[in-house]
Write a protein that holds these residues in place. Structure first.
Motif, short mmCIF file in Angstrom:
data_model
loop_
_atom_site.label_atom_id
_atom_site.label_comp_id
_atom_site.label_asym_id
_atom_site.label_seq_id
_atom_site.Cartn_x
_atom_site.Cartn_y
_atom_site.Cartn_z
N VAL A 43 -0.55 -1.74 -8.64
CA VAL A 43 -0.54 -0.59 -7.74
C VAL A 43 0.09 -1.02 -6.41
O VAL A 43 -0.32 -2.00 -5.79
CB VAL A 43 -1.96 -0.05 -7.50
N CYS A 44 1.09 -0.27 -6.00
CA CYS A 44 1.79 -0.56 -4.74
C CYS A 44 0.79 -0.55 -3.58
O CYS A 44 -0.18 0.22 -3.59
CB CYS A 44 2.89 0.47 -4.51
N SER A 45 1.07 -1.36 -2.57
CA SER A 45 0.18 -1.43 -1.40
C SER A 45 0.42 -0.29 -0.43
O SER A 45 -0.33 -0.13 0.53
CB SER A 45 0.38 -2.77 -0.69
N HIS A 46 1.45 0.51 -0.64
CA HIS A 46 1.78 1.60 0.30
C HIS A 46 1.13 2.92 -0.09
O HIS A 46 0.52 3.59 0.73
CB HIS A 46 3.31 1.75 0.37
N ALA A 47 1.29 3.34 -1.32
CA ALA A 47 0.68 4.56 -1.84
C ALA A 47 0.49 4.32 -3.33
O ALA A 47 0.63 3.18 -3.79
CB ALA A 47 1.56 5.77 -1.56
N TYR A 48 0.17 5.39 -4.08
CA TYR A 48 -0.07 5.13 -5.49
C TYR A 48 1.23 5.20 -6.29
O TYR A 48 1.80 6.27 -6.50
CB TYR A 48 -1.10 6.07 -6.11
N ALA A 49 1.68 4.06 -6.72
CA ALA A 49 2.81 3.96 -7.64
C ALA A 49 2.56 2.72 -8.49
O ALA A 49 1.99 1.74 -8.01
CB ALA A 49 4.12 3.83 -6.90
N GLU A 50 2.97 2.81 -9.73
CA GLU A 50 2.76 1.68 -10.64
C GLU A 50 3.99 0.77 -10.62
O GLU A 50 5.09 1.18 -11.00
CB GLU A 50 2.44 2.18 -12.04
N GLU A 64 11.21 -3.45 -7.33
CA GLU A 64 11.31 -2.33 -6.40
C GLU A 64 10.29 -1.27 -6.76
O GLU A 64 10.25 -0.81 -7.91
CB GLU A 64 12.72 -1.74 -6.45
N CYS A 65 9.49 -0.87 -5.80
CA CYS A 65 8.51 0.19 -6.05
C CYS A 65 9.24 1.46 -6.48
O CYS A 65 10.21 1.88 -5.83
CB CYS A 65 7.69 0.46 -4.79
N PRO A 66 8.77 2.09 -7.57
CA PRO A 66 9.50 3.26 -8.07
C PRO A 66 9.33 4.51 -7.21
O PRO A 66 10.08 5.46 -7.38
CB PRO A 66 8.89 3.47 -9.46
N LEU A 67 8.37 4.49 -6.26
CA LEU A 67 8.12 5.73 -5.50
C LEU A 67 8.94 5.79 -4.21
O LEU A 67 9.72 6.72 -4.01
CB LEU A 67 6.62 5.86 -5.20
N HIS A 68 8.79 4.81 -3.32
CA HIS A 68 9.51 4.85 -2.05
C HIS A 68 10.48 3.69 -1.88
O HIS A 68 11.10 3.56 -0.82
CB HIS A 68 8.53 4.86 -0.87
N GLY A 69 10.56 2.82 -2.84
CA GLY A 69 11.64 1.82 -2.84
C GLY A 69 11.39 0.52 -2.12
O GLY A 69 12.32 -0.26 -1.95
N SER A 70 10.17 0.25 -1.66
CA SER A 70 9.94 -1.07 -1.07
C SER A 70 10.20 -2.14 -2.13
O SER A 70 9.86 -1.98 -3.30
CB SER A 70 8.50 -1.22 -0.57
N ILE A 71 10.80 -3.22 -1.68
CA ILE A 71 11.11 -4.33 -2.58
C ILE A 71 10.11 -5.45 -2.32
O ILE A 71 9.95 -5.89 -1.17
CB ILE A 71 12.56 -4.80 -2.37
N LEU A 82 10.65 -1.98 4.05
CA LEU A 82 9.73 -0.87 4.31
C LEU A 82 9.88 0.19 3.21
O LEU A 82 10.87 0.16 2.49
CB LEU A 82 10.05 -0.27 5.68
N PRO A 83 8.91 1.09 3.08
CA PRO A 83 7.82 1.37 4.01
C PRO A 83 6.56 0.51 3.78
O PRO A 83 5.69 0.51 4.63
CB PRO A 83 7.49 2.84 3.74
N ALA A 84 6.44 -0.20 2.69
CA ALA A 84 5.24 -1.03 2.49
C ALA A 84 5.26 -2.20 3.49
O ALA A 84 6.33 -2.77 3.77
CB ALA A 84 5.19 -1.55 1.06
S1 FES Z 1 4.30 3.79 -2.98
FE1 FES Z 1 5.41 1.95 -3.07
S2 FES Z 1 6.68 1.98 -1.31
FE2 FES Z 1 5.51 3.82 -1.21
#
Ligand code: FES
Length: 105
Positions: A43-50, A64-71, A82-84
């Motif tokens: 689970v991403c540390s920014h929001a909920y994404a797998e 790369e996070c599939p939701l907002h693209g943090s690497i 960012l954004p994580a």
């Molecule tokens: S949920 Fe992963 S960068 Fe936002």
């Protein structure tokens, strides 16, 4: 104390791919970075994404996070972009024969 749990066969997670596993209370993404295996919290540390749904960069050893693209670095769990801003947990991985094993508490 952590102990290793078999989660998959090496061939189940081809190079450049990731797969999610639940081990006890932990939700973990196991990633094959050109033959080197890593495990991070799924689970991403920014929001909920797998994270296992994200794109693996085997050259940079990142996902790369599939939701907002943090690497995220697969070695440290730290976000490189960012954004994580908070790292995801990392777990030790070992290969025993053809088995991928992850250390969990
Ligand atoms: S949920 Fe992963 S960068 Fe936002």
């Amino acid at each position: 104390m952590a102990s290793y749990v078999t989660v998959a066969s090496v061939s189940d997670i081809p190079p450049g791919s990731a797969k999610a596993f639940t081990i006890g209370k932990e939700f973990i993404a196991v990633v094959n970075c050109d033959g080197q295996f890593y495990a991070i919290n799924n689970v991403c540390s920014h929001a909920y994404a797998e994270m296992a749904d994200g794109e693996v960069d085997a050259d940079e050893c990142t996902i790369e996070c599939p939701l907002h693209g943090s690497i995220f670095s697969l070695e440290s769990g730290r976000p490189r972009t960012l954004p994580a801003v908070t790292p995801v947990a990392t777990y030790a991985v070992q290969i025993v024969g053809n088995e991928v094993q992850v250390a969990v508490s």
